[in-house]
Design a protein around this motif. Sequence first.
Motif, PDB file in Angstrom:
ATOM      1  N   GLU A  74       0.688  -1.285   0.018  1.00  0.00           N
ATOM      2  CA  GLU A  74      -0.017  -0.060  -0.035  1.00  0.00           C
ATOM      3  C   GLU A  74       0.798   1.343  -0.176  1.00  0.00           C
ATOM      4  O   GLU A  74       0.400   2.434  -0.492  1.00  0.00           O
ATOM      5  N   ASN A  75       1.906   1.141   0.628  1.00  0.00           N
ATOM      6  CA  ASN A  75       2.809   2.347   0.628  1.00  0.00           C
ATOM      7  C   ASN A  75       3.292   2.587  -0.712  1.00  0.00           C
ATOM      8  O   ASN A  75       3.878   3.743  -1.020  1.00  0.00           O
ATOM      9  N   LEU A  83       2.183   4.626   9.499  1.00  0.00           N
ATOM     10  CA  LEU A  83       2.018   3.265   9.960  1.00  0.00           C
ATOM     11  C   LEU A  83       3.175   2.551  10.029  1.00  0.00           C
ATOM     12  O   LEU A  83       3.246   1.534  10.756  1.00  0.00           O
ATOM     13  N   ARG A  84       4.220   2.786   9.337  1.00  0.00           N
ATOM     14  CA  ARG A  84       5.579   2.160   9.426  1.00  0.00           C
ATOM     15  C   ARG A  84       5.888   2.403  10.675  1.00  0.00           C
ATOM     16  O   ARG A  84       6.566   1.217  11.615  1.00  0.00           O
ATOM     17  N   VAL A 137      -6.440   2.808  14.807  1.00  0.00           N
ATOM     18  CA  VAL A 137      -5.628   3.675  15.960  1.00  0.00           C
ATOM     19  C   VAL A 137      -4.920   4.718  15.263  1.00  0.00           C
ATOM     20  O   VAL A 137      -5.046   5.720  15.961  1.00  0.00           O
ATOM     21  N   LEU A 138      -4.355   4.704  14.088  1.00  0.00           N
ATOM     22  CA  LEU A 138      -3.642   6.004  13.597  1.00  0.00           C
ATOM     23  C   LEU A 138      -4.782   6.871  13.100  1.00  0.00           C
ATOM     24  O   LEU A 138      -4.627   8.345  13.265  1.00  0.00           O
ATOM     25  N   ALA A 159       5.192  10.985  12.923  1.00  0.00           N
ATOM     26  CA  ALA A 159       4.434   9.902  12.153  1.00  0.00           C
ATOM     27  C   ALA A 159       2.709  10.503  11.605  1.00  0.00           C
ATOM     28  O   ALA A 159       2.508  10.068  10.373  1.00  0.00           O
ATOM     29  N   LEU A 160       2.072  11.187  12.177  1.00  0.00           N
ATOM     30  CA  LEU A 160       0.879  11.423  12.013  1.00  0.00           C
ATOM     31  C   LEU A 160       0.907  12.506  10.856  1.00  0.00           C
ATOM     32  O   LEU A 160      -0.264  12.316   9.760  1.00  0.00           O
TER      33      LEU A 160
END
Length: 267
Positions: A74-75, A83-84, A137-138, A159-160
Motif C-alpha cells: 500500500e505504501n 503506519l511504519r 488507531v492511527l 508519524a501522524l
Amino acid sequence: MQIYFFFIAALLYAACAVLPSSRARLIAGLTGVAWLAHAATLWFDLMAPGTLRFGFSAMLSAALWVSVGAYWIENRNFSLDGLRRMVMPSAVLAIGLAWAFPGSQVNMEGKSAVFGWHIAVAVLAYSTLTIAAFHAVLMALQESRLHTRSESRGFIGTALDQLPALLTMEKLLFRMIGLGFILLSLTVLSGIVFSEQLFGKALNWDHKSVFTMLSWLLFAALLAGRRFRGWRGKTALSFTLAGFATLLLAYVGSRFVLEVVLHRGFA
C-alpha cells in the motif's frame, strides 16, 4: 540457520522503524529483505515435515508478517510512513515472542487437508484485521490531532503528519475490513461445516468459538452500518477496535492462556 533469520528480520525491522522518512528507498529495500527473512522464520517454525507448529506467538508473528507485506504494497500507492512507525516495532516484538514461546507441534498425519486450509485462512483473516486495527488507531490519533490543532512534533506527531488525508485513510480502512471480513467468514463457515474433519468432534461452543462469532457479528454490523447508515468516524473506529479485540481474545488470547499460564499444548 533459523536463528540467523530471526535476528536478520528483527534487526532490519528495527532499522526500518527508526530511519528517517527521507530514506524512503532504503526503507523499502530493507523492508523487503526483512519480510523475506521473516517468511523464512515462519517456514522453518511452522512447516516442519509432517507437522504444524501452532501457538499464540506463531499466530502473532504470521499476522505481523502479512501486516508488513500489506504496508509495503500500500505504501507504493499512498504515503503510509506513519503506519511504519507502528508496524515495524510490533513486528520486532512478534518475532521475539515467536522465538521465546515456540508453541506446540501438531501431527498432521491422518488429518484432513481441510485442516491446513482452515488454519491458513484463519491466519490471513486475523492478519488482515490486525493491520486494519493499526490503521484505526492511527486514524483516531490523526483525528484527535486535527481537533486539538496540536503543533507539537515529536515521534507521534511526525508519524501522524506523514499520513494521507482522513478520507483516504478511511477508504483504505474499509477496503482492509471488507477483505478481512470475507476471510473471517470463510474461517467461521469452514469451522462449522467441517468441524468433524477439522477437530474430530462436533462444533464446540467454547470461549474461542464465542469470541470469534462475536467478532464476526461486530464486523458485519460495521459493514452493514457503513452501507446503509453511512457510519464513519468514531463509530467506525470503535466497531473496528472492538471487533479486533474480540478476535484477539479468541485466537491469541486463548493460546496465550493455554501455553504460558496453563502450560498446555494444542487443544
